[in-house]
Design a protein around this motif. Structure first.
Motif, PDB file in Angstrom:
ATOM      1  N   LEU A 110      -1.459  10.274   0.908  1.00 53.52           N
ATOM      2  CA  LEU A 110      -2.651  10.610   0.446  1.00 53.52           C
ATOM      3  C   LEU A 110      -3.835  10.047   0.701  1.00 53.52           C
ATOM      4  O   LEU A 110      -4.077  10.091   2.635  1.00 53.52           O
ATOM      5  CB  LEU A 110      -2.556   8.795  -0.407  1.00 53.52           C
TER       6      LEU A 110
ATOM      7  N   ILE B  88       1.192  -1.413   0.599  1.00 56.34           N
ATOM      8  CA  ILE B  88      -0.493  -0.090  -0.005  1.00 56.34           C
ATOM      9  C   ILE B  88       0.802   1.260  -0.106  1.00 56.34           C
ATOM     10  O   ILE B  88       1.870   1.678   1.069  1.00 56.34           O
ATOM     11  CB  ILE B  88      -0.781   0.079   0.991  1.00 56.34           C
ATOM     12  N   VAL B  89       0.938   2.123  -0.815  1.00 57.27           N
ATOM     13  CA  VAL B  89       1.247   3.368  -1.018  1.00 57.27           C
ATOM     14  C   VAL B  89       0.627   4.664  -0.346  1.00 57.27           C
ATOM     15  O   VAL B  89      -0.860   4.586  -0.729  1.00 57.27           O
ATOM     16  CB  VAL B  89       1.791   3.857  -2.517  1.00 57.27           C
ATOM     17  N   THR B  90       1.583   4.830   0.964  1.00 58.70           N
ATOM     18  CA  THR B  90       0.480   5.675   1.453  1.00 58.70           C
ATOM     19  C   THR B  90       0.960   7.301   1.672  1.00 58.70           C
ATOM     20  O   THR B  90       0.463   8.214   1.755  1.00 58.70           O
ATOM     21  CB  THR B  90       0.467   5.556   3.150  1.00 58.70           C
ATOM     22  N   HIS B  91       1.935   7.565   1.183  1.00 62.16           N
ATOM     23  CA  HIS B  91       2.970   9.159   0.744  1.00 62.16           C
ATOM     24  C   HIS B  91       3.282   8.934  -0.665  1.00 62.16           C
ATOM     25  O   HIS B  91       3.664   8.631  -1.294  1.00 62.16           O
ATOM     26  CB  HIS B  91       3.748   9.084   1.787  1.00 62.16           C
ATOM     27  N   HIS B  92       3.784  10.450  -1.171  1.00 61.94           N
ATOM     28  CA  HIS B  92       4.193  10.924  -2.112  1.00 61.94           C
ATOM     29  C   HIS B  92       5.762  11.622  -2.365  1.00 61.94           C
ATOM     30  O   HIS B  92       6.092  11.915  -3.470  1.00 61.94           O
ATOM     31  CB  HIS B  92       3.000  11.290  -3.063  1.00 61.94           C
ATOM     32  N   ARG B  93       5.656  11.332  -1.223  1.00 63.87           N
ATOM     33  CA  ARG B  93       7.675  12.408  -1.208  1.00 63.87           C
ATOM     34  C   ARG B  93       7.558  12.593   0.396  1.00 63.87           C
ATOM     35  O   ARG B  93       7.610  11.527   0.983  1.00 63.87           O
ATOM     36  CB  ARG B  93       7.828  13.893  -1.825  1.00 63.87           C
ATOM     37  N   LEU B  94       9.311  12.399  -0.203  1.00 66.04           N
ATOM     38  CA  LEU B  94      10.337  12.197   1.284  1.00 66.04           C
ATOM     39  C   LEU B  94      10.116  13.773   2.090  1.00 66.04           C
ATOM     40  O   LEU B  94      11.270  14.135   0.668  1.00 66.04           O
ATOM     41  CB  LEU B  94      11.687  11.612   0.626  1.00 66.04           C
TER      42      LEU B  94
ATOM     43  N   LYS C 193      11.963  10.692   5.889  1.00 64.40           N
ATOM     44  CA  LYS C 193      10.573   9.983   6.566  1.00 64.40           C
ATOM     45  C   LYS C 193       9.175  10.790   5.329  1.00 64.40           C
ATOM     46  O   LYS C 193       9.846  11.622   4.554  1.00 64.40           O
ATOM     47  CB  LYS C 193       9.976  11.086   7.518  1.00 64.40           C
ATOM     48  N   PRO C 194       9.086   9.429   5.307  1.00 68.07           N
ATOM     49  CA  PRO C 194       8.121   9.346   4.427  1.00 68.07           C
ATOM     50  C   PRO C 194       6.640  11.217   4.332  1.00 68.07           C
ATOM     51  O   PRO C 194       6.497  10.962   5.890  1.00 68.07           O
ATOM     52  CB  PRO C 194       6.910   8.423   4.736  1.00 68.07           C
ATOM     53  N   ALA C 195       6.278  11.690   3.765  1.00 71.73           N
ATOM     54  CA  ALA C 195       5.369  12.904   3.901  1.00 71.73           C
ATOM     55  C   ALA C 195       4.487  13.023   2.660  1.00 71.73           C
ATOM     56  O   ALA C 195       4.569  11.970   1.192  1.00 71.73           O
ATOM     57  CB  ALA C 195       6.411  14.225   4.015  1.00 71.73           C
TER      58      ALA C 195
ATOM     59  N   PRO D 276      -5.418   5.976   0.223  1.00 71.27           N
ATOM     60  CA  PRO D 276      -4.292   5.032   0.362  1.00 71.27           C
ATOM     61  C   PRO D 276      -4.299   4.484  -0.769  1.00 71.27           C
ATOM     62  O   PRO D 276      -5.857   4.028  -1.946  1.00 71.27           O
ATOM     63  CB  PRO D 276      -4.557   3.703   0.920  1.00 71.27           C
ATOM     64  N   LEU D 277      -3.068   3.833  -2.060  1.00 73.03           N
ATOM     65  CA  LEU D 277      -3.236   3.187  -3.496  1.00 73.03           C
ATOM     66  C   LEU D 277      -2.998   2.096  -3.318  1.00 73.03           C
ATOM     67  O   LEU D 277      -1.509   1.830  -2.512  1.00 73.03           O
ATOM     68  CB  LEU D 277      -2.248   4.565  -4.298  1.00 73.03           C
TER      69      LEU D 277
END
Lengths: 497, 497
Positions: free
Chosen positions: B120, B100-106, B115-117, B123-124
């Motif tokens: 979304l 699951i992708v939950t964030h779209h930048r570091l 850290k993930p930032a 979630p994708l």
């Protein structure tokens, strides 16, 4: 190819280029059935006809790579976060646009819904490009000079979280190939870098019918982590430049970050020298914008999934059976002798509708056959690029098909080249420069002192960037168009996609 | 193909099958240079030689699909979480294994790290399979009966978060093709479902030299969201069954969840009937386990990236130049006349090392040429499958190459078939059943009453599952091997991969 996809779109009018170029681009994509929007932000669906073009691109490039001794392989979609951060400049370039996997299952949220669960100890980055994961592997594959050069390519999907997306040109997920090579010294790596940009140039010119300017990117435009980046730049019909491929000399930057080393012939440890290079589904965007017109897509024959469509005329009339049977035989004959994909459109539609249908899809040659043609022992060839019609004797059809396709391929190239020449300027003062950028656009060759400050300021004040320092840059003493500082040659500016 | 990859592995001994079958499988993969482990949990790297096999599989199947009127397209890697949950059984089947992708930048974590930032809103899910995202699209592509059938295929990577992974057989990310079709009625959809499982059977038998049992999965083993699942099951050398391909009749389940409907010829709205079908890089695992031996990989000629290797003998001796030049000409000649990829191995290694190198990689024919052979106007053919050597007159080389490759292809099939027959049993009591499962394994045809409870209990107590209800199941009245309840025919049990 099936004929039945999206007949609905036959009814929508394509916005003209002069009215709204951006809308025209989107309209052509829709009318030609190339792609569709998706429910996922920034991601597109590549429809069968668009994907068939990508398959052509894939097959041609793949063969070229293999002839160069490059081998395909496949590496993981996921990159551990810690890998991405190992090469400082690289992570700086990509941190703002990476999709991150943080969980590995869905579980009940206690309210009848589901929520992400199973948090990963280390987040995984969806590859925006694969230097890090591939070079970590290279560090295990390469031991001695005998393992070099190592020439690897990967066909894959990559993800970059883009804020503003446009189909084919800039999408969150896209398809591409990425070549990654390791060499024993700088000379070999440089040779590879230049060899691959030349392959891209040849592909673009020979298959896409698209002339390009090859050159070097400036420091501020180069790939994050490279020593330098070479590129090919193509002019679109709105005068903007589109980067159609890049090849990077990575030097030893990643080799040092990932410990990719080898024992040389003397038994001493050295770091490898590396290159990477890629083109993507963006090329389809370039194809569309380079050649298409207000009637829809125009495809160069060398990349057309269907180079020839045959349309039997006179449905419902007494002679039609004869026409149809003749058209079928002709279709088989052409396909057999030329090895081309020929589509016979015998759907129950009026000829005008069929003409329109295939015109929008950019099929290079339409062959019309009616009862009269049969009587005259001839057929009619209609060219998509010029709209010209010609009567062709049946015994000449094979020859004429080959000739006409060659001629269309060449004409499209020459037309694009002449458009580019007409829109290439040499400008020596900022006022004219601005005027040109705001007006007709095009490629503007001007002097530049070489400083990143001037480059940034020109971009800020005019919207144009340095697309490349052309390989064939002439020595010519001049003054920087912004600061008046010394320059030894012109660089190429343009607005870009 | 380059010859220089991983020469290191020449030194490692392959564990024998009798000693440790699982370790043998891993050793063959390493020795044949097919794949490598990766730093990402459960993901493998497909090395050039392994990928070349996948390219062969791809090209053959792709052609088959296109002949059936199927068109390729490409859909997003990401699936919005809400899509996955629309078909109740489908999400139930996949919720526990999705990345699951939950964030779209570091961004900076304030301690020098990242850290993930950019969380979304929704979630994708990384596609574990694409029914949901594709059928959402179909709902927009299909309007009338004229749009049917819609036959789409996608070559793509998918991700399933597996707890226990093995290269090729079960990996977190894998490559596959997934076909998705929509039809106007159940009959057409059923016909398509069966047509595709037959295509897979033909591919498996004709190209992989691997006989399979086609049949239906039971309710508990069918695809999550399908009406029923058909499959092909192949026997591996340890007597276990490997599911080599599946084709599902999805009925109207997804059509109703995603509103995929059309207006029929009477202008009435109906839901479409759907199928999906796929094979994956798992097939390479099947190839390895079906034919290989304690010396390494054995490849059927129809899928061998390099069907023939030529080895000139006598390096350093006076006649070597002549031998080498003859070998080069022969290589060109065979390649030209048979259109096969021929590898001439002129590396500076001893012949024995080269024999060993290509043996491990499963190259079907090795042609040896030494000074003596030249004098006798002959060469030596060595078969990988049997180890047999034969002297072949030079004028017969082309014919003999074709004949030998055909013969190896056929022999491998017959050998696998005879092994399967030898290990196929008909058992009517649970004690013998257990003994067989714990002992030699194989395919066990036994009676079963049809209840999921008995099926589960048999699995629990014996470790064997129902691999399929064979299409060619004979009517035969019997008693369920567990409960003694009535049965009208035997089903096929086995332990499985």
């Amino acid at each position: 190819m099936q004929n039945n996809l999206n007949e609905k779109t036959t009814e929508k009018k394509i916005t003209s280029r002069s009215e709204d170029y951006s809308q025209w681009y989107l309209d052509v994509i829709e009318a030609a059935d190339l792609a569709d929007s998706s429910p996922v932000r920034g991601c597109m669906i590549i429809k069968p006809y668009g994907y068939a073009i990508w398959e052509k691109i894939h097959d041609i490039l793949d063969k070229k790579f293999k002839q160069q001794g490059v081998q395909n392989a496949y590496f993981p979609l996921f990159i551990p976060q810690s890998f991405l951060t190992k090469e400082a400049k690289h992570v700086e370039g990509f941190a703002k646009e990476v999709a991150i996997v943080t969980h590995h299952r869905l579980e009940s949220d206690g309210h009848g819904g589901l929520k992400p669960a199973g948090e990963l100890a280390e987040p995984l980055i969806i590859r925006p490009t694969s230097e890090t994961i591939i070079y970590d592997t290279f560090s295990r594959w390469i031991h001695s000079y005998r393992d070099l050069p190592l020439l690897i390519n990967q066909w894959a999907n990559v993800v970059r979280w883009e804020m503003r997306t446009r189909p084919f040109l800039r999408t969150t997920e896209f398809l591409w190939q990425e070549g990654h090579t390791a060499h024993k010294n700088k000379e070999e790596a440089e040779e590879m870098t230049l060899k691959m940009i030349k392959e891209y140039q040849d592909f673009s010119e020979t298959y896409m019918a698209l002339p390009v300017i090859p050159g070097y990117k400036t420091e501020s435009e180069k790939f994050a982590g490279a020593d330098y980046t070479t590129c090919i730049e193509a002019m679109m019909q709105d005068g903007k430049s589109l980067q159609a491929g890049t090849s990077h000399l990575l030097g030893q930057n990643f080799a040092k970050a990932f410990e990719v080393s080898f024992l040389n012939e003397k038994g001493e440890k050295e770091y490898v020298w590396q290159t990477s290079w890629g083109v993507s589904t963006r090329l389809i965007g370039a194809l569309i914008m380079a050649h298409s017109d207000d009637k829809g897509l125009v495809l160069p024959p060398n990349l057309a999934p269907i180079p020839v469509v045959i349309i039997p005329i006179g449905q419902g009339k007494p002679d039609y059976e004869q026409v149809l049977s003749f058209a079928k035989n002709l279709s088989v004959k052409i396909s057999k002798e030329t090895n081309l994909t020929i589509n016979l459109d015998d759907r129950d539609l009026r000829p005008g509708e069929k003409f329109f249908y295939w015109e929008k899809r950019g099929v290079p040659i339409r062959i019309e056959i009616g009862p009269k043609d049969l009587q005259n022992n001839s057929v009619v060839f209609a060219r998509r690029d010029t709209g010209e019609k010609a009567t062709v004797l049946i015994q000449d059809v094979i020859l004429k098909t080959r000739e006409t396709l060659n001629d269309i391929q060449k004409s499209l190239y020459l037309k694009a080249e002449s458009f580019r020449n007409d829109n290439t300027h040499f400008i020596d003062n900022l006022a004219d420069f601005k005027k040109m950028v705001d007006g007709k656009g095009g490629f503007i060759n001007s002097h530049w002192c070489g400083s990143s400050e001037c480059e940034a300021k020109i971009k800020e004040t005019t919207g144009a960037t340095i697309r490349c320092v052309p390989f064939n840059q002439k020595e010519e003493v001049g003054k920087c168009i912004l600061c008046g500082g010394k320059s030894n040659g012109r660089v190429m500016f343009a607005k870009s996609y």
